[in-house]
Design an enzyme around this catalytic site. Structure first.
Site, short mmCIF file in Angstrom:
data_model
loop_
_atom_site.label_atom_id
_atom_site.label_comp_id
_atom_site.label_asym_id
_atom_site.label_seq_id
_atom_site.Cartn_x
_atom_site.Cartn_y
_atom_site.Cartn_z
N SER A 78 1.06 -1.38 -0.19
CA SER A 78 0.12 -0.51 0.29
C SER A 78 1.33 1.69 -0.05
O SER A 78 0.68 2.21 -0.02
CB SER A 78 -1.08 -0.35 0.97
OG SER A 78 -1.97 -0.59 1.45
N THR A 142 -11.75 -17.08 -5.93
CA THR A 142 -12.04 -17.95 -7.16
C THR A 142 -10.79 -19.10 -7.38
O THR A 142 -9.49 -18.91 -6.95
CB THR A 142 -12.24 -17.31 -8.20
OG1 THR A 142 -11.58 -16.26 -9.06
CG2 THR A 142 -13.70 -16.82 -7.43
N TYR A 169 -10.80 2.24 5.59
CA TYR A 169 -9.91 1.82 4.43
C TYR A 169 -10.38 1.20 3.46
O TYR A 169 -10.77 -0.16 3.76
CB TYR A 169 -8.61 1.69 5.52
CG TYR A 169 -7.45 0.90 4.92
CD1 TYR A 169 -6.71 2.44 5.06
CD2 TYR A 169 -7.56 0.70 4.02
CE1 TYR A 169 -5.60 2.31 3.95
CE2 TYR A 169 -5.90 0.05 2.84
CZ TYR A 169 -4.95 1.28 3.24
OH TYR A 169 -4.42 1.39 2.82
N ASN A 171 -9.32 -0.37 -0.39
CA ASN A 171 -8.43 -0.50 -1.27
C ASN A 171 -8.91 0.10 -3.09
O ASN A 171 -8.67 0.29 -3.56
CB ASN A 171 -7.90 -2.17 -1.80
CG ASN A 171 -6.76 -2.51 -0.40
OD1 ASN A 171 -5.99 -1.20 -0.32
ND2 ASN A 171 -7.71 -3.07 0.02
N GLY A 302 3.10 -0.81 3.70
CA GLY A 302 2.65 -1.52 2.87
C GLY A 302 2.53 -3.78 3.73
O GLY A 302 3.86 -4.01 3.55
#
Length: 355
Positions: A78, A142, A169, A171, A302
């Site tokens: 991040s 998946t 938060y 993304n 991150g």
């Protein structure tokens, strides 16, 4: 042996659930960084930990365990968001967009009509949009994980929205900002960030991998919580929310340049550091932490499969530190204790020793 691409994408998605978790709290520590780093190995189960601190007079690299060198490239998760926010604010300074523009003005049809009219770029930057986070929920689990763009479209169409104006938060916000950059400039967001930030600062170890699963040399190895080698990953699920590859030196140089005003004019730098929309928890691609000695440091973390990194710098950009581990196995509780201890040790001890 590298994992197959489909499995790599799945592993990356599961790590993105905790990507960029935001500021961590804990008790300050008067001990030096050299005493804290080994605890990330002994208590945090990291194969290696390292720290690079830079001040106007010197730089110091320290490591514990084996497997991290100063020049290594690694996945920065991040931290990507700070690069994206910087480009958006540069475009605002040029008058090519406005932070109070509704998302639908730049991305018509991408979000539902009501959100397109009411959610602003400012809300995306500060995580106050209320949009659902595409990295949570079972739809990503998946056999072949979707790209970030596909996953965001699915999440926006099928998941519940939170109340706008409250910090949460997600993304999703920064994937949309990456798309806004592309719509405004006519170039891929990574190309634009490369031109405006990476090339300008000569960050020779920093890149956006796109579909490339390998790390450029030199690099060490990265391990997941089960101890598997996950150095090779498909980064497309992270995209503008967390695909960046960098080095400790480059991250220190970037944040120092950003906070010292080399990348943004004063009005946009003030906006970058404005935490009021998120009630003090987050600004725009960076967040603050006030230390026990009175110093406030700014930066981002991150968290991605095989890596955790944190960079922090003083508000003038003169003192900067990056530390990292080569795994995502460090328990959150351990990070809540040791991350603040490292920051306190670096910035507060330095302050006490300064004239």
């Amino acid at each position: 042996m590298p994992l197959p691409r489909a499995r790599l994408a799945f592993v990356l998605v599961t790590a993105l659930l905790g990507l960029g978790a935001g500021p961590l709290s804990g008790e300050p520590s008067p001990t030096p960084p050299s005493a804290v780093l080994p605890r990330l190995v002994s208590e945090g189960h990291a194969p290696a930990a390292a720290m690079l601190s830079v001040s106007p007079s010197a730089s110091q690299f320290q490591a514990a365990g084996s497997g991290i060198r100063r020049a290594d490239r690694f996945r920065a998760g991040s931290v990507t968001k700070t690069f994206v926010a910087t480009v958006v604010l540069q475009l605002a300074a040029e008058g090519r967009l406005h932070l109070d523009d509704p998302v639908g003005r730049h991305l018509p049809g991408t979000v539902p009509p009501r959100a397109g009219r009411t959610v602003t770029l400012r809300a995306l930057l500060t995580h106050t949009s209320g949009l659902p986070d595409y990295t949570t929920g079972s739809s990503l689990h998946t056999a072949s994980a979707p790209t970030a763009r596909e996953a965001v479209r699915r999440a926006l169409a099928t998941r519940a929205y939170g109340p706008p104006g409250h910090y949460r938060y997600a993304n999703t916000n920064y994937v949309l900002l990456g798309l806004v950059i592309e719509r405004v400039t006519g170039r891929p967001y990574a190309v634009e960030a490369g031109r405006r930030v990476i090339d300008r600062l000569r960050l020779t170890g920093t890149s956006f991998p796109g579909a490339r699963t390998t790390l450029p040399p030199p690099h060490g190895r990265a391990y997941d919580a089960a101890g598997r080698d996950v150095t090779a990953l498909d980064p497309r699920t992270a995209w503008a929310a967390g695909e960046l590859i960098s080095t400790m030196d480059d991250l220190n140089r970037f944040y120092a340049a950003l906070l010292s005003g080399r990348l943004l004019p004063p009005p946009q730098l003030r906006q970058l550091l404005d935490t009021r929309p998120a009630n003090g928890r987050y600004a725009m691609g960076v967040y603050p932490r006030r230390l026990s000695c009175g110093t406030t440091v700014w930066g981002h973390n991150g968290h991605i499969t095989g890596s955790y990194v944190r960079t922090a710098t003083t508000s003038d950009g003169r003192r900067t530190v990056t530390f990292r581990v080569n795994t995502n196995a460090v328990p959150l509780g351990t990070l809540r204790t040791l991350e603040p201890a490292l920051l306190e040790a670096e910035f507060c001890r330095t302050n006490r020793l300064s004239p």
